[in-house]
Design a protein around this motif. Structure first.
Motif, PDB file in Angstrom:
ATOM      1  N   ASN A 105      17.578  17.103 -77.233  1.00 19.06           N
ATOM      2  CA  ASN A 105      16.494  18.020 -77.602  1.00 19.06           C
ATOM      3  C   ASN A 105      15.744  17.437 -78.801  1.00 19.06           C
ATOM      4  O   ASN A 105      16.333  16.757 -79.642  1.00 19.06           O
ATOM      5  N   PRO A 106      14.450  17.700 -78.896  1.00 19.14           N
ATOM      6  CA  PRO A 106      13.635  17.024 -79.915  1.00 19.14           C
ATOM      7  C   PRO A 106      13.596  17.694 -81.283  1.00 19.14           C
ATOM      8  O   PRO A 106      12.963  17.174 -82.198  1.00 19.14           O
ATOM      9  N   GLY A 107      14.294  18.817 -81.477  1.00 22.60           N
ATOM     10  CA  GLY A 107      14.151  19.586 -82.711  1.00 22.60           C
ATOM     11  C   GLY A 107      14.383  18.804 -83.990  1.00 22.60           C
ATOM     12  O   GLY A 107      13.651  18.979 -84.969  1.00 22.60           O
ATOM     13  N   MET A 108      15.402  17.961 -84.001  1.00 19.11           N
ATOM     14  CA  MET A 108      15.703  17.200 -85.218  1.00 19.11           C
ATOM     15  C   MET A 108      14.551  16.244 -85.545  1.00 19.11           C
ATOM     16  O   MET A 108      14.145  16.121 -86.708  1.00 19.11           O
ATOM     17  N   LEU A 109      14.014  15.587 -84.526  1.00 19.10           N
ATOM     18  CA  LEU A 109      12.908  14.653 -84.747  1.00 19.10           C
ATOM     19  C   LEU A 109      11.643  15.400 -85.166  1.00 19.10           C
ATOM     20  O   LEU A 109      10.926  14.963 -86.078  1.00 19.10           O
ATOM     21  N   VAL A 110      11.374  16.528 -84.526  1.00 16.90           N
ATOM     22  CA  VAL A 110      10.208  17.336 -84.889  1.00 16.90           C
ATOM     23  C   VAL A 110      10.322  17.790 -86.349  1.00 16.90           C
ATOM     24  O   VAL A 110       9.344  17.755 -87.099  1.00 16.90           O
TER      25      VAL A 110
END
Length: 183
Positions: A105-110
């Motif tokens: 999931n992209p949350g950490m990168l976002v």
């Protein structure tokens, strides 16, 4: 958002040796050959280096946050001794695959993009697994795969996911490529 030269690195298998039994102590955290120097060279090339790492060992009860902090202090110190800097470490301790911050999931990168006030379009995200590739793509960043850690197995087993992803032997080769590209 201000454009900056940013690179996001997975930790286990990219910077340090990986273990199927998890890295559970500072003694188990061993840098991969050339990785610390590669970070220093990236810094010298103008890159801000940030780490984004799943750390489900915390959620599994294999080690606690204090231990994880000691591991990261060792990493920071060794990178600094090699002449480099890691600006920040973002991590997700959750075991739940649906947690928005847990790669793929992209949350950490976002969140990294938000905190650094940086658009992730074209930002290299270096990893050794399908999770890293999928998270980078979902965050509109640029996935790069290294053969270290789980990278060679990922390349063999997940050819379709790895299509159009640049592949490098290790973090040092990534640094060489990016620095040469930028000059």
């Amino acid at each position: 958002m201000t454009p900056i030269k940013l690179i996001i690195l997975d930790r286990d298998g990219v910077i340090n040796e990986d273990s199927d039994a998890f890295i559970k102590s500072p003694d188990e955290w061993l840098p991969l050959a050339g990785s610390l120097d590669a970070i220093a060279r990236l810094n010298q090339g103008g890159y801000r280096v940030v780490v984004a790492t799943n750390q489900s060992g915390v959620g599994r009860g294999l080690f606690d946050l204090e231990c994880l902090n000691r591991i990261h202090r060792k990493m920071y110190k060794m990178v600094q001794e090699a002449g480099g800097t890691i600006e920040a470490v973002f991590f997700c301790p959750d075991v739940d695959e649906t947690h928005p911050y847990r790669k793929p999931n992209p949350g950490m990168l976002v969140e990294i993009g938000k905190r650094l006030k940086c658009d992730l379009q074209g930002v290299p995200v270096v990893g050794d697994s399908v999770r890293d590739i999928r998270a980078a793509r979902a965050a509109n960043a640029w996935p790069l795969l290294v053969r270290t850690g789980k990278g060679s197995k990922t390349l063999t087993r997940e050819r379709e996911v790895c299509a159009n992803v640049p592949v490098f032997d290790d973090l040092s080769a990534v640094a060489d490529f990016l620095i040469a590209r930028d000059s």
